[in-house]
Design an enzyme around this catalytic site. Sequence first.
Site, PDB file in Angstrom:
ATOM      1  N   ASP A  36      54.839  77.054  56.652  1.00 12.11           N
ATOM      2  CA  ASP A  36      55.101  75.930  55.750  1.00 12.11           C
ATOM      3  C   ASP A  36      56.600  75.634  55.817  1.00 12.11           C
ATOM      4  OD1 ASP A  36      54.754  75.226  52.148  1.00 12.11           O
ATOM      5  OD2 ASP A  36      55.664  74.137  53.829  1.00 12.11           O
ATOM      6  N   ASP A  65      55.812  72.586  47.165  1.00 15.34           N
ATOM      7  CA  ASP A  65      56.960  73.337  47.674  1.00 15.34           C
ATOM      8  C   ASP A  65      57.049  74.730  47.076  1.00 15.34           C
ATOM      9  OD1 ASP A  65      57.388  70.593  48.341  1.00 15.34           O
ATOM     10  OD2 ASP A  65      59.380  71.193  48.988  1.00 15.34           O
ATOM     11  N   HIS A  95      62.291  75.440  38.333  1.00 15.27           N
ATOM     12  CA  HIS A  95      61.376  74.319  38.588  1.00 15.27           C
ATOM     13  C   HIS A  95      60.017  74.510  37.945  1.00 15.27           C
ATOM     14  CE1 HIS A  95      64.171  72.557  41.354  1.00 15.27           C
ATOM     15  NE2 HIS A  95      64.174  73.623  42.119  1.00 15.27           N
ATOM     16  N   ASP A 128      72.728  75.305  40.206  1.00 18.83           N
ATOM     17  CA  ASP A 128      71.898  75.215  41.410  1.00 18.83           C
ATOM     18  C   ASP A 128      71.905  73.749  41.865  1.00 18.83           C
ATOM     19  OD1 ASP A 128      69.178  76.794  42.658  1.00 18.83           O
ATOM     20  OD2 ASP A 128      69.159  74.602  42.741  1.00 18.83           O
ATOM     21  N   HIS A 140      69.563  71.958  42.904  1.00 22.25           N
ATOM     22  CA  HIS A 140      68.328  71.197  42.608  1.00 22.25           C
ATOM     23  C   HIS A 140      68.209  71.009  41.096  1.00 22.25           C
ATOM     24  CE1 HIS A 140      67.395  73.153  46.506  1.00 22.25           C
ATOM     25  NE2 HIS A 140      66.782  72.015  46.748  1.00 22.25           N
ATOM     26  N   ASP A 194      72.797  77.362  46.199  1.00 23.95           N
ATOM     27  CA  ASP A 194      72.589  76.367  47.249  1.00 23.95           C
ATOM     28  C   ASP A 194      73.544  75.194  47.046  1.00 23.95           C
ATOM     29  OD1 ASP A 194      69.309  75.615  45.781  1.00 23.95           O
ATOM     30  OD2 ASP A 194      71.323  75.645  44.899  1.00 23.95           O
ATOM     31  N   TYR A 222      70.377  79.588  50.074  1.00 23.15           N
ATOM     32  CA  TYR A 222      69.601  79.831  51.301  1.00 23.15           C
ATOM     33  C   TYR A 222      70.454  80.099  52.515  1.00 23.15           C
ATOM     34  CZ  TYR A 222      66.481  78.130  47.874  1.00 23.15           C
ATOM     35  OH  TYR A 222      65.825  78.001  46.688  1.00 23.15           O
TER      36      TYR A 222
HETATM   37  C1  LIG Z   1      64.516  77.615  41.374  1.00 25.48           C
HETATM   38  O1  LIG Z   1      64.433  77.656  42.755  1.00 25.48           O
HETATM   39  C2  LIG Z   1      65.644  77.480  43.344  1.00 25.48           C
HETATM   40  C3  LIG Z   1      65.699  76.185  44.077  1.00 25.48           C
HETATM   41  O2  LIG Z   1      66.067  75.148  43.191  1.00 25.48           O
HETATM   42  O3  LIG Z   1      66.707  76.329  45.037  1.00 25.48           O
HETATM   43  C4  LIG Z   1      64.338  75.845  44.742  1.00 25.48           C
HETATM   44  C5  LIG Z   1      64.450  74.657  45.668  1.00 25.48           C
HETATM   45  C6  LIG Z   1      63.091  74.155  46.126  1.00 25.48           C
HETATM   46  C7  LIG Z   1      63.268  73.184  47.279  1.00 25.48           C
HETATM   47  C8  LIG Z   1      61.943  72.555  47.671  1.00 25.48           C
HETATM   48  N1  LIG Z   1      62.106  71.666  48.821  1.00 25.48           N
HETATM   49  C9  LIG Z   1      62.365  72.426  50.046  1.00 25.48           C
HETATM   50  C10 LIG Z   1      62.429  71.479  51.234  1.00 25.48           C
HETATM   51  C11 LIG Z   1      62.912  72.251  52.465  1.00 25.48           C
HETATM   52  N2  LIG Z   1      63.832  71.434  53.227  1.00 25.48           N
HETATM   53 ZN   LIG Z   2      68.111  75.065  44.351  1.00 20.91          ZN
END
Ligand SMILES: COCC(O)(O)CCCCCNCCCN
Ligand SMILES: [Zn+2]
Length: 665
Positions: A20, A92, A135, A172, A174, A265, A305
Amino acid sequence: MGTALIYDEEMTKYKLLWVDPACKIEVPERLTVSHEALVETGMADRCISIPVREATDADILLVHSEEYLEGVKTTPYMTLEELQEFTQQYGDVYFHPNIYHCAKLAIGASLQLVDSVMTGKVRNGMALVRPPGHHSMRSAASGFCVFNNVAIAARYAKQQYGVQRVLIVDWDIHHGQGVQYCFEDDPSVLYFSWHRYEHQDFWPQLRESDFDSVGKMKGAGFNVNVPWNKVKMHNSDYLSVFFHVLLPVAYEFSPDLVMVCAGFDSAIGDPEGEMCATPDIFAHLTHLLMNLAGGKVCAVLEGGYNLTSLAQSVCQTVQTLLGDPAPRPANLGSPCKSALESLQCVRSAHRQYWTCLKHAADLPTSDISTKRIKLKEEKEKMFKGEQDESTEEKVWTQPPKRVTPPIRTAVVLPDGVTCPDQCKRFSSSADPDPLVVNKLRENYLKDGDDSNALATLSSLIGLADKMEKNEICSGLVLVRDVSMAMMCVVQHAATALSNRVLVVCVGDGKVQNYCSQDGKTLVVQFSSRKSEEEESRYYIPVCLKKGCSDVPGFIHSILGLLLPMGYEYDPGLVVLAQMPDSGICDSVWQQLIGLLQGLAQGHILVLMKEDGRACVGPTASSLLGNAAPSLGQLHASLPEDVEAVESLRHRLEGYWKLLQTTAAD
Ligand SMILES: COCC(O)(O)CCCCCNCCCN
Ligand SMILES: [Zn+2]
């Protein structure tokens, strides 16, 4: 009091079992590299290790629904196909036979952290957890999250410890929509989040992640969203949002507990964020929160990441929680236009809810909401031909090693004044250099043979030298004549020390115009009297109606004026002088010392009048890195002070770019 570190390797024992692309970045190594970095740097040993615990159903039901919990409970017994099918209903995120167990440990780690801080076992701490949480929603997993660790911890703190107000800072990259949904109608939980948004083009692409989602009903004003509509945001962009949005609102809110959704991130090198802020910025973001809530700060890992910048950023955060001085905030400059637009939008949207933002400008003329639609059309058009630009490897310099001087705080006190514990009395052993003595005699000493004034002044110089050599971190000197002592140390710094000196003068008093126009010194004076000296780029008199005795006005001018300029100026030494009868109260004085210690690697030299003995204890406590007492909820500043600070900011923002709060049309 110490810093808690909560980690258990069990939380590394789940991973993605199928292909995935959206989830492949969320790997167990995120946790191992973070913890290993803390071990290797010796920081893990300096922390108080607290074990995780398993959350109970009751803990989880503080935020999530029974049916959702019952569903997740069945996942440990699922086949691979059943796990994939269960996962399909969410976005996701992925499930694994062991993720429910780990999710309970992630919550339990967060609750152990809250327990340790709220019971006073530690001052602050960090929980290294996965799966992350911000999230996940009442009945849904999302974005690698199963349960909302920080939301549960906030509710738990209120229920278990009667905490009245919780501030959640989500750095963060996001948007933690799960946290927003949980507390949007709750005025006891202030949720602040910045996030990559690109006019709703970036995941989770929610309309309600924009700056105009301010909370609902009685929660209106208690949800603060700062959308980043471009990538490559940098340290200056992040700090300007702290100075001009988060900190003023946080001080007005006056939380009893600060929770951090500590996602990294938002650091350079991260494939999700694509931002440029360097790991050392988290030392400053953490430091700027540590004088809220009496220092009760609980950081819980979310995203991150790029394993290199993640590990470095975690270390910067924990090292600051441990009380080590932050590295110099080097080469700060102007926030970018897009960041200023977002800043202006957020301040405008919250103007009606927070007195500290009452004077904020209107929405920018280029109303960025229309950009949302336009940009989406462009993207669709472009998407046809456009391939992703190559993700070039980002490189950045490793954060500088933060060495704590052998002596944290040295003091020069008249005999009879006891030395505060953990401080070290200082007197310049070496005979004062005759050149200096003559200079002192001819310039400052009225009756030339005033030997103990001479001794004090040469100790002062000796102290400044030791700070420059990083042998001493901070200093407190009681003197007979504060103004003279200030001139003396600034004169010495200007000639003998290589670094810039920020002089902060609290209270009335003629601050001789020794601020050299060559930029070697920046003088900011807070007083209730109009200064007779001309304001300039390097001499800034801040005239407040009641001087420093009006708490909201003074705090507002520290956050919105002094800190932005101080960070941009990036001095090697801070001289903080409390003039006689300044009217400043101890707790505000301690906040000022605490906040200024983010500069100059904590090299702050405090000058006070000899009869200011009562203030020696509180001053020493702050210089030693203890959190300042909470000021309580702040009321409105005096209108004339708001006016004075605003017009000063407008006059100076041409020189000091971090003072900007609007996107110039
Ligand atoms: C609380 O979780 C920490 C987070 O906010 O970093 C999670 C991010 C989900 C990002 C979902 N899309 C990923 C697309 C890959 N290109
Ligand atoms: Zn994030």
